[in-house]
Design a protein around this motif. Structure first.
Motif, PDB file in Angstrom:
ATOM      1  N   CYS A  13      -7.853  -5.343  -0.862  1.00  0.00           N
ATOM      2  CA  CYS A  13      -6.802  -6.195  -0.658  1.00  0.00           C
ATOM      3  C   CYS A  13      -5.319  -5.660  -0.534  1.00  0.00           C
ATOM      4  O   CYS A  13      -4.339  -6.021  -0.302  1.00  0.00           O
ATOM      5  CB  CYS A  13      -6.548  -7.140  -2.085  1.00  0.00           C
ATOM      6  SG  CYS A  13      -6.199  -6.250  -3.439  1.00  0.00           S
ATOM      7  N   GLU A  14      -5.215  -4.346  -0.750  1.00  0.00           N
ATOM      8  CA  GLU A  14      -4.181  -3.572  -0.330  1.00  0.00           C
ATOM      9  C   GLU A  14      -2.969  -3.703  -1.588  1.00  0.00           C
ATOM     10  O   GLU A  14      -1.829  -3.413  -1.349  1.00  0.00           O
ATOM     11  CB  GLU A  14      -3.559  -3.788   0.957  1.00  0.00           C
ATOM     12  CG  GLU A  14      -4.390  -3.453   1.833  1.00  0.00           C
ATOM     13  CD  GLU A  14      -3.823  -3.444   3.455  1.00  0.00           C
ATOM     14  OE1 GLU A  14      -2.599  -3.199   3.362  1.00  0.00           O
ATOM     15  OE2 GLU A  14      -4.594  -2.933   4.323  1.00  0.00           O
ATOM     16  N   ALA A  15      -3.399  -4.424  -2.528  1.00  0.00           N
ATOM     17  CA  ALA A  15      -2.407  -4.742  -3.620  1.00  0.00           C
ATOM     18  C   ALA A  15      -1.786  -3.199  -4.370  1.00  0.00           C
ATOM     19  O   ALA A  15      -0.490  -3.193  -4.439  1.00  0.00           O
ATOM     20  CB  ALA A  15      -2.946  -5.532  -4.817  1.00  0.00           C
ATOM     21  N   CYS A  16      -2.789  -2.499  -4.396  1.00  0.00           N
ATOM     22  CA  CYS A  16      -2.338  -0.987  -4.933  1.00  0.00           C
ATOM     23  C   CYS A  16      -1.394  -0.283  -3.996  1.00  0.00           C
ATOM     24  O   CYS A  16      -0.494   0.316  -4.366  1.00  0.00           O
ATOM     25  CB  CYS A  16      -3.520  -0.452  -5.388  1.00  0.00           C
ATOM     26  SG  CYS A  16      -4.732  -0.074  -4.193  1.00  0.00           S
ATOM     27  N   VAL A  17      -1.753  -0.526  -2.655  1.00  0.00           N
ATOM     28  CA  VAL A  17      -0.986   0.204  -1.783  1.00  0.00           C
ATOM     29  C   VAL A  17       0.279  -0.019  -1.677  1.00  0.00           C
ATOM     30  O   VAL A  17       1.492   0.615  -1.756  1.00  0.00           O
ATOM     31  CB  VAL A  17      -1.626   0.022  -0.518  1.00  0.00           C
ATOM     32  CG1 VAL A  17      -0.720   0.814   0.582  1.00  0.00           C
ATOM     33  CG2 VAL A  17      -3.128   0.344  -0.308  1.00  0.00           C
ATOM     34  N   ASN A  18       0.708  -1.569  -1.934  1.00  0.00           N
ATOM     35  CA  ASN A  18       2.073  -2.022  -1.937  1.00  0.00           C
ATOM     36  C   ASN A  18       2.770  -1.693  -3.359  1.00  0.00           C
ATOM     37  O   ASN A  18       4.129  -1.456  -3.420  1.00  0.00           O
ATOM     38  CB  ASN A  18       1.876  -3.394  -1.687  1.00  0.00           C
ATOM     39  CG  ASN A  18       1.277  -3.758  -0.415  1.00  0.00           C
ATOM     40  OD1 ASN A  18       1.698  -3.163   0.525  1.00  0.00           O
ATOM     41  ND2 ASN A  18       0.881  -4.860  -0.332  1.00  0.00           N
ATOM     42  N   GLU A  19       2.040  -1.706  -4.340  1.00  0.00           N
ATOM     43  CA  GLU A  19       2.592  -1.494  -5.638  1.00  0.00           C
ATOM     44  C   GLU A  19       2.659   0.009  -6.055  1.00  0.00           C
ATOM     45  O   GLU A  19       3.612   0.234  -6.820  1.00  0.00           O
ATOM     46  CB  GLU A  19       1.855  -1.965  -6.943  1.00  0.00           C
ATOM     47  CG  GLU A  19       1.928  -3.640  -6.665  1.00  0.00           C
ATOM     48  CD  GLU A  19       3.303  -4.101  -6.637  1.00  0.00           C
ATOM     49  OE1 GLU A  19       3.846  -3.744  -7.614  1.00  0.00           O
ATOM     50  OE2 GLU A  19       3.582  -5.073  -6.202  1.00  0.00           O
ATOM     51  N   CYS A  20       2.015   0.861  -5.511  1.00  0.00           N
ATOM     52  CA  CYS A  20       1.904   2.252  -5.957  1.00  0.00           C
ATOM     53  C   CYS A  20       3.636   2.690  -5.878  1.00  0.00           C
ATOM     54  O   CYS A  20       4.027   2.842  -4.734  1.00  0.00           O
ATOM     55  CB  CYS A  20       0.976   3.230  -5.021  1.00  0.00           C
ATOM     56  SG  CYS A  20       1.368   4.942  -5.496  1.00  0.00           S
ATOM     57  N   PRO A  21       4.059   3.198  -7.057  1.00  0.00           N
ATOM     58  CA  PRO A  21       5.494   3.781  -6.923  1.00  0.00           C
ATOM     59  C   PRO A  21       5.821   5.148  -6.133  1.00  0.00           C
ATOM     60  O   PRO A  21       6.866   5.283  -5.723  1.00  0.00           O
ATOM     61  CB  PRO A  21       5.881   3.956  -8.337  1.00  0.00           C
ATOM     62  CG  PRO A  21       4.850   3.529  -9.075  1.00  0.00           C
ATOM     63  CD  PRO A  21       3.641   3.371  -8.322  1.00  0.00           C
ATOM     64  N   PHE A  22       4.608   5.618  -5.765  1.00  0.00           N
ATOM     65  CA  PHE A  22       4.605   7.227  -5.078  1.00  0.00           C
ATOM     66  C   PHE A  22       4.008   7.000  -3.936  1.00  0.00           C
ATOM     67  O   PHE A  22       3.895   8.068  -3.219  1.00  0.00           O
ATOM     68  CB  PHE A  22       4.038   8.153  -6.225  1.00  0.00           C
ATOM     69  CG  PHE A  22       4.367   8.159  -7.424  1.00  0.00           C
ATOM     70  CD1 PHE A  22       5.917   8.814  -7.775  1.00  0.00           C
ATOM     71  CD2 PHE A  22       4.073   7.398  -8.713  1.00  0.00           C
ATOM     72  CE1 PHE A  22       6.175   8.736  -8.904  1.00  0.00           C
ATOM     73  CE2 PHE A  22       4.437   7.449  -9.953  1.00  0.00           C
ATOM     74  CZ  PHE A  22       5.611   8.215  -9.986  1.00  0.00           C
ATOM     75  N   GLY A  23       3.738   5.797  -3.255  1.00  0.00           N
ATOM     76  CA  GLY A  23       3.149   5.788  -2.105  1.00  0.00           C
ATOM     77  C   GLY A  23       2.026   6.730  -1.804  1.00  0.00           C
ATOM     78  O   GLY A  23       1.730   7.395  -0.633  1.00  0.00           O
TER      79      GLY A  23
END
Ligand SMILES: Cc1cc2nc3c(=O)[nH]c(=O)nc-3n(C[C@H](O)[C@H](O)[C@H](O)COP(=O)(O)OP(=O)(O)OC[C@H]3O[C@@H](n4cnc5c(N)ncnc54)[C@H](O)[C@@H]3O)c2cc1C
Ligand SMILES: Nc1ncnc2c1ncn2[C@@H]1O[C@H](COP(=O)(O)O)[C@@H](O)[C@H]1O
Lengths: 396, 261
Positions: A13-23
């Motif tokens: 779903c990519e939710a983590c990709v968008n939320e990761c503060p460190f990219g």
């Protein structure tokens, strides 16, 4: 890597990709993959809607032997020229609150000779006890001697929490102390709290130039140490009736230093330290050299000080000690008036935690308006002279 | 003089933009750069070498791609590099980072001076420099804005303080952190770039520097990040319109309501 993506559960779903503060997370074959930039902050673990990301058993750092032996909240009462700086009183206000919620005592640590009146003022400001180390060497700041003196006290009395101001002194020697006593230190905090359950100190601070906030704990080591940004915590009204004890401490041996203070040069022009000012009238490139005279006049009438952007300092309109931002001072006054300042991210990094931000800029799209509580779209050379005139009238 | 500089690879903060809709940081495609404060450290080290002879070694701890910043500093004029890189270092806080860098630095022969940047622009902690000093057991001076002179095993520096500066003498070897007033970092030279291109960097593992497992990476870090979040948006925005006179008058009233006047 202690963070694990369970590929069979990950739905891409990519939710983590968008939320990761460190990219740090990428998608590969529609599955999340955690890369090298990961700092193990755990944001992805919390955010993953499918519970596909897990933190593997948390490894433990060599913990402090007996955590329960550590009791009480300490505030390092920094002094310059035998005068206690205001952040120390602010920390006593906050320290009182923390100590009360832990049901423990609040102590202040004071270095230097001839400071009995100051020691008393710390009790009036909330301390139950003052440890006073009266060594002449400590009248001046020496990184090594200060670190020796504070480390010795910590080893002797085992406080649970140690707070110091995030000043040029605090940020220089407190990390040496934390390294020596093998505990965690959180820099430049803007909020502190006690975790209801485990009674750990939760330390919140801005990072990435104020773009993100992080809450940090030190669960397995003691003391829990933090430097705290000046101007954020509230001092208590001094209470002359408060009782407390003053303990004179002798250092375990003669204190020495490998540094020698040759001289101190005061450059600020103002006696007031910009990091501690309640009101800052700040100017940028839009003010021009002449404009700063106007700012000074207004600052004087408001009982404040003048700040500047890097652009203004680089132009030579103000000396460096007045620069605010990522490469200058960090301030959080009650009122910050930004005049002819665009609001570049590096400038915002140094002032966006001010209680109230007032911005005057002729460009309605200037980013400074995104952080301003009160915005005035206008020409500083029209608004400010009128404002100065109004102030004069009001003062009569 | 043998000088070591500690350099860190960081995301370019001036490229960081805020997504207006969500209020979070947009970090896609943000390039990794040499921590801006470390460029001053490198420049100052090269200047000292040019004046007093000796050599400049650059040390970094980070993932393999952090080698890029070492190439950059070699292009500026550094002589040797050390990349300390191991999965086991991941998640290091300032305590574990200082310990690790300290071990790396101890492998360098007869150091006279270690220079760190004031702070790294990702963490903004300014704690690694003093931590390194403690790990090496060396004296430390923070926020140096000028090196006045080096002679007789001593160094005289100006240290920035809140309202001015202090002139401080420190015995060598020592560790200092530097602020941006100290110099203007040079651009890499063509010759330097050629040298950087052919540079082979062999990473040192945790074992190679003799690190104890419970003092490195996440396991060795006393602090734990519990939560990361966007700063809360500011509420109650207000705009003052009207003629400049009206705006000025309204602003004065506001300050009066706030009991500033
Ligand atoms: C690594 C790094 C670190 C940095 N650190 C800092 C730092 O610590 N502090 C800092 O401040 N900057 C810092 N900068 C610089 C920062 O990016 C900006 O360049 C700087 O803040 C801009 O200053 P300014 O707002 O005064 O100037 P400008 O961006 O030029 O803005 C001037 C503003 O004035 C307005 N204006 C002009 N005339 C008038 C008028 N007559 N009436 C009303 N408004 C007017 C314009 O509309 C404009 O918005 C840093 C940059 C880098 C790369
Ligand atoms: N991983 C690292 N590798 C090399 N040097 C570092 C590292 N982290 C921090 N430093 C040095 O320590 C300084 C302060 O960093 P910090 O304490 O993270 O703000 C930086 O300017 C660098 O000189």
């Amino acid at each position: 890597m202690p963070i694990i993506v369970k590929v069979d559960i990950c739905v891409g779903c990519e939710a983590c990709v968008n939320e990761c503060p460190f990219g740090a997370i990428e998608m590969k074959d529609e599955k999340a993959v955690i890369g090298d930039k990961c700092t193990l902050c755990g944001t992805c673990v919390d955010i993953c809607p499918s519970f596909a990301i897990e933190m593997a058993d948390e490894p433990k750092s060599a913990p402090t032997e007996d955590l329960s032996a550590y009791k009480g909240v300490w505030v390092f009462a920094e002094q310059r020229n035998n005068k206690i700086v205001s952040v120390a009183y602010e920390l006593l206000g906050e320290g009182r609150r923390l100590a009360d919620s832990l049901g423990e005592e609040l102590s202040a640590v004071l270095f230097g000779t001839g400071m009995d009146a100051e020691a008393k003022s710390l009790i009036e400001a909330g301390a139950d006890r003052v440890y006073q180390v009266e060594a002449p060497l400590l009248n001046e700041f020496h990184e090594d001697a200060y670190a020796d003196a504070l480390s010795q006290l910590i080893k002797k009395y085992k406080p649970e929490i140690v707070l110091a101001g995030a000043t040029s002194i605090g940020r220089a020697f407190v990390p040496v102390v934390a390294t020596r006593v093998r505990t965690g230190l959180t820099a430049d905090c803007t909020a502190l709290d006690i975790d209801g359950e485990k009674k750990n100190l939760l330390q919140t601070r801005p990072a990435f130039g104020g773009n993100i906030m992080a809450t940090i704990a030190c669960p397995n080591n003691r003391p829990q140490m933090a430097t705290v940004r000046p101007g954020v915590m509230k001092r208590l009204p001094p209470d002359a009736a408060r009782m407390g004890e003053i303990i004179k401490e002798a250092p375990a041996g003669p204190l020495t230093s490998k540094t020698r203070l040759v001289e101190t040069i005061d450059e600020a022009g103002h006696r007031i330290n910009i990091s501690e000012a309640e009101i800052i009238v700040s100017g940028g490139r839009g003010m021009g050299e002449k404009g700063f005279e106007l700012l000074r006049e207004i600052a004087d009438m408001l009982g404040g000080v003048v700040g500047a952007t890097r652009a203004a300092v680089d132009s030579g309109w103000m000396p460096y000690p007045h620069q605010i931002g990522q490469t200058g001072r960090t301030v959080s006054p009650r009122i910050y008036i930004a005049c002819g300042i665009s609001g570049a991210i590096q400038h915002l990094a140094g002032m966006q935690s001010s209680d109230m931000i007032i911005a005057i800029n002729k460009d309605p799209d200037a980013p400074i308006f995104n952080v301003a509580d009160i915005g005035i779209v206008g020409d500083v050379f029209e608004v400010l002279p009128a404002f100065a005139k109004k102030l004069k009238e009001m003062r009569g | 003089m043998n000088i070591a500089v500690c350099v860190k690879q960081v995301p370019d903060a001036s490229d960081v933009k805020i997504d207006k809709a969500t209020g979070t940081m947009v970090r896609e495609g943000v390039p990794a750069i040499l921590n801006p404060f470390d460029a001053y450290a490198v420049e100052e080290a090269i200047r000292l070498k040019e004046k007093h002879g000796g050599k400049v070694s650059a040390v970094t701890m980070g993932p393999p791609q952090a080698g890029e910043v070492l190439k950059h500093v070699v292009a500026m004029g550094a002589d040797d590099v050390m990349l300390i890189s191991d999965r086991a270092f991941a998640g290091a806080d300032t305590w574990a980072t200082s310990y690790t860098l300290g071990l790396g630095l101890k492998k360098l022969d007869s150091l006279d001076l270690v220079i760190c940047g004031k702070q790294a622009i990702d963490g903004d902690t300014a704690q690694v420099g003093p931590g390194v000093a403690e790990n090496l057991g060396l004296p430390f001076v923070a926020y140096v804005r000028k090196i006045v002179e080096v002679s007789g095993g001593k160094m005289k520096v100006e240290r920035l303080i809140e309202d001015g500066y202090e002139v401080v003498e420190v015995s060598l070897p020592a560790v200092i952190t530097v602020v941006k007033e100290i110099n203007t970092p040079r651009m890499p030279s063509l010759k330097g770039k050629m040298k950087a291109k052919s540079l082979e960097i062999k990473p040192l593992s945790a074992e190679a520097i003799g690190a104890e497992a419970d003092k490195i990476g996440l396991a060795g870090s006393p602090t734990k990040v519990m939560k990361v979040f966007s700063p809360p948006p500011k509420g109650n925005r207000e705009r003052i319109d009207g003629t400049p006179q009206e705006q000025a008058a309204r602003l004065a009233e506001k300050l009066k309501e706030l009991k500033i006047i």
